[in-house]
Motif scaffolding. Structure first.
Motif, PDB file in Angstrom:
ATOM      1  N   ARG A   9       2.774 -10.736   7.228  1.00 46.92           N
ATOM      2  CA  ARG A   9       3.148  -9.957   8.419  1.00 46.92           C
ATOM      3  C   ARG A   9       2.172  -8.813   8.652  1.00 46.92           C
ATOM      4  NH1 ARG A   9       9.680 -10.080   7.640  1.00 46.92           N
ATOM      5  NH2 ARG A   9      10.007 -12.010   8.796  1.00 46.92           N
ATOM      6  N   GLN A  10       1.758  -8.163   7.567  1.00 48.64           N
ATOM      7  CA  GLN A  10       0.764  -7.094   7.691  1.00 48.64           C
ATOM      8  C   GLN A  10      -0.549  -7.650   8.220  1.00 48.64           C
ATOM      9  OE1 GLN A  10       0.557  -5.382   3.764  1.00 48.64           O
ATOM     10  NE2 GLN A  10       2.070  -3.811   4.243  1.00 48.64           N
ATOM     11  N   GLU A  11      -0.958  -8.788   7.688  1.00 49.14           N
ATOM     12  CA  GLU A  11      -2.199  -9.422   8.149  1.00 49.14           C
ATOM     13  C   GLU A  11      -2.083  -9.816   9.619  1.00 49.14           C
ATOM     14  OE1 GLU A  11      -6.070 -11.262   7.812  1.00 49.14           O
ATOM     15  OE2 GLU A  11      -5.026  -9.582   6.916  1.00 49.14           O
ATOM     16  N   ASN A  12      -0.937 -10.338  10.002  1.00 46.34           N
ATOM     17  CA  ASN A  12      -0.702 -10.725  11.395  1.00 46.34           C
ATOM     18  C   ASN A  12      -0.797  -9.510  12.315  1.00 46.34           C
ATOM     19  OD1 ASN A  12      -0.089 -12.571  13.474  1.00 46.34           O
ATOM     20  ND2 ASN A  12       2.055 -11.931  13.419  1.00 46.34           N
ATOM     21  N   ALA A  13      -0.186  -8.398  11.911  1.00 45.95           N
ATOM     22  CA  ALA A  13      -0.240  -7.172  12.710  1.00 45.95           C
ATOM     23  C   ALA A  13      -1.679  -6.678  12.834  1.00 45.95           C
ATOM     24  CB  ALA A  13       0.645  -6.096  12.085  1.00 45.95           C
ATOM     25  N   ARG A  14      -2.427  -6.754  11.726  1.00 45.10           N
ATOM     26  CA  ARG A  14      -3.829  -6.329  11.740  1.00 45.10           C
ATOM     27  C   ARG A  14      -4.647  -7.201  12.694  1.00 45.10           C
ATOM     28  NH1 ARG A  14      -8.700  -7.294   9.476  1.00 45.10           N
ATOM     29  NH2 ARG A  14      -8.000  -9.201   8.475  1.00 45.10           N
ATOM     30  N   LEU A  15      -4.426  -8.501  12.640  1.00 47.70           N
ATOM     31  CA  LEU A  15      -5.158  -9.419  13.521  1.00 47.70           C
ATOM     32  C   LEU A  15      -4.782  -9.217  14.989  1.00 47.70           C
ATOM     33  CD1 LEU A  15      -5.052 -12.656  11.346  1.00 47.70           C
ATOM     34  CD2 LEU A  15      -7.031 -11.177  11.760  1.00 47.70           C
ATOM     35  N   MET A  16      -3.504  -8.955  15.238  1.00 47.28           N
ATOM     36  CA  MET A  16      -3.071  -8.698  16.623  1.00 47.28           C
ATOM     37  C   MET A  16      -3.744  -7.436  17.158  1.00 47.28           C
ATOM     38  SD  MET A  16      -1.050 -11.086  17.686  1.00 47.28           S
ATOM     39  CE  MET A  16      -0.171 -10.360  19.040  1.00 47.28           C
ATOM     40  N   LYS A  17      -3.823  -6.401  16.345  1.00 46.51           N
ATOM     41  CA  LYS A  17      -4.484  -5.152  16.747  1.00 46.51           C
ATOM     42  C   LYS A  17      -5.958  -5.405  17.035  1.00 46.51           C
ATOM     43  CE  LYS A  17      -5.005  -0.561  16.933  1.00 46.51           C
ATOM     44  NZ  LYS A  17      -5.874  -0.347  18.058  1.00 46.51           N
ATOM     45  N   MET A  18      -6.615  -6.169  16.161  1.00 45.88           N
ATOM     46  CA  MET A  18      -8.020  -6.489  16.375  1.00 45.88           C
ATOM     47  C   MET A  18      -8.210  -7.248  17.683  1.00 45.88           C
ATOM     48  SD  MET A  18      -9.416  -7.545  12.567  1.00 45.88           S
ATOM     49  CE  MET A  18     -10.793  -8.419  13.280  1.00 45.88           C
ATOM     50  N   THR A  19      -7.312  -8.195  17.958  1.00 43.00           N
ATOM     51  CA  THR A  19      -7.391  -8.981  19.189  1.00 43.00           C
ATOM     52  C   THR A  19      -7.239  -8.089  20.412  1.00 43.00           C
ATOM     53  OG1 THR A  19      -6.490 -10.916  18.058  1.00 43.00           O
ATOM     54  CG2 THR A  19      -6.359 -10.915  20.453  1.00 43.00           C
ATOM     55  N   GLN A  20      -6.278  -7.172  20.370  1.00 43.42           N
ATOM     56  CA  GLN A  20      -6.079  -6.244  21.489  1.00 43.42           C
ATOM     57  C   GLN A  20      -7.310  -5.373  21.700  1.00 43.42           C
ATOM     58  OE1 GLN A  20      -2.515  -4.199  20.361  1.00 43.42           O
ATOM     59  NE2 GLN A  20      -1.151  -5.790  21.177  1.00 43.42           N
ATOM     60  N   ASP A  21      -7.888  -4.872  20.609  1.00 38.75           N
ATOM     61  CA  ASP A  21      -9.088  -4.051  20.711  1.00 38.75           C
ATOM     62  C   ASP A  21     -10.236  -4.834  21.332  1.00 38.75           C
ATOM     63  OD1 ASP A  21      -7.670  -1.998  19.536  1.00 38.75           O
ATOM     64  OD2 ASP A  21      -8.607  -2.216  17.562  1.00 38.75           O
ATOM     65  N   LYS A  22     -10.397  -6.075  20.911  1.00 39.53           N
ATOM     66  CA  LYS A  22     -11.476  -6.915  21.451  1.00 39.53           C
ATOM     67  C   LYS A  22     -11.252  -7.188  22.935  1.00 39.53           C
ATOM     68  CE  LYS A  22     -13.418  -7.828  17.379  1.00 39.53           C
ATOM     69  NZ  LYS A  22     -14.676  -7.386  16.943  1.00 39.53           N
ATOM     70  N   GLU A  23     -10.001  -7.446  23.314  1.00 37.40           N
ATOM     71  CA  GLU A  23      -9.698  -7.707  24.725  1.00 37.40           C
ATOM     72  C   GLU A  23      -9.987  -6.480  25.579  1.00 37.40           C
ATOM     73  OE1 GLU A  23      -5.686  -9.159  24.776  1.00 37.40           O
ATOM     74  OE2 GLU A  23      -6.263 -11.128  24.024  1.00 37.40           O
ATOM     75  N   GLU A  24      -9.660  -5.297  25.066  1.00 34.58           N
ATOM     76  CA  GLU A  24      -9.970  -4.058  25.793  1.00 34.58           C
ATOM     77  C   GLU A  24     -11.476  -3.895  25.964  1.00 34.58           C
ATOM     78  OE1 GLU A  24      -8.138  -0.627  24.033  1.00 34.58           O
ATOM     79  OE2 GLU A  24      -6.157  -1.561  24.029  1.00 34.58           O
ATOM     80  N   LEU A  25     -12.211  -4.167  24.902  1.00 32.42           N
ATOM     81  CA  LEU A  25     -13.662  -4.049  24.961  1.00 32.42           C
ATOM     82  C   LEU A  25     -14.242  -5.044  25.962  1.00 32.42           C
ATOM     83  CD1 LEU A  25     -16.310  -2.863  23.910  1.00 32.42           C
ATOM     84  CD2 LEU A  25     -16.245  -4.559  22.065  1.00 32.42           C
ATOM     85  N   ILE A  26     -13.739  -6.259  25.977  1.00 30.47           N
ATOM     86  CA  ILE A  26     -14.203  -7.269  26.931  1.00 30.47           C
ATOM     87  C   ILE A  26     -13.959  -6.798  28.358  1.00 30.47           C
ATOM     88  CG2 ILE A  26     -13.718  -9.594  27.831  1.00 30.47           C
ATOM     89  CD1 ILE A  26     -13.301 -10.445  24.883  1.00 30.47           C
ATOM     90  N   GLY A  27     -12.773  -6.232  28.622  1.00 35.29           N
ATOM     91  CA  GLY A  27     -12.464  -5.728  29.960  1.00 35.29           C
ATOM     92  C   GLY A  27     -13.417  -4.625  30.383  1.00 35.29           C
ATOM     93  N   LYS A  28     -13.701  -3.697  29.460  1.00 34.79           N
ATOM     94  CA  LYS A  28     -14.625  -2.601  29.768  1.00 34.79           C
ATOM     95  C   LYS A  28     -16.029  -3.135  30.039  1.00 34.79           C
ATOM     96  CE  LYS A  28     -12.093   0.900  27.185  1.00 34.79           C
ATOM     97  NZ  LYS A  28     -12.075   1.753  25.993  1.00 34.79           N
ATOM     98  N   LEU A  29     -16.456  -4.093  29.231  1.00 37.70           N
ATOM     99  CA  LEU A  29     -17.794  -4.666  29.417  1.00 37.70           C
ATOM    100  C   LEU A  29     -17.893  -5.427  30.735  1.00 37.70           C
ATOM    101  CD1 LEU A  29     -18.565  -5.849  25.778  1.00 37.70           C
ATOM    102  CD2 LEU A  29     -19.602  -3.934  27.000  1.00 37.70           C
TER     103      LEU A  29
END
Length: 85
Positions: free
Chosen positions: A56-76
């Motif tokens: 569950r901790q790993e899943n939460a970490r991966l979800m956070k990473m995915t959200q961060d990447k999606e935000e970066l993609i939107g900004k780019l």
């Protein structure tokens, strides 16, 4: 991302080790015949609960990473649009 690679592999290595240890324990308990099955089941439940918490901790970490990447993609994408104008 290469700096995170060893950290990402750690939970997988630990889980394999834990499973191997449990398999060895199960064979020993079954061969001796003196161990209580409920005790083995309780230990297995505890191990599974710990493994579930880690997953569950790993899943939460991966979800956070995915959200961060999606935000970066939107900004780019916005920046590309501005540059194209």
């Amino acid at each position: 991302s290469t700096a995170n690679a060893p950290e990402d592999d750690a939970p997988t290595r630990y889980s394999r080790t834990e499973r191997t240890t449990y398999s060895r324990y199960s064979r020993d308990a079954n061969s001796s015949g003196s161990s209580l099955p409920s005790n083995a089941l309780e230990k297995r439940i505890e191990e599974l609960e710990r493994e579930l918490a880690k997953e569950r901790q790993e899943n939460a970490r991966l979800m956070k990473m995915t959200q961060d990447k999606e935000e970066l993609i939107g900004k780019l994408k916005e920046e590309i649009d501005l540059l194209n104008r």
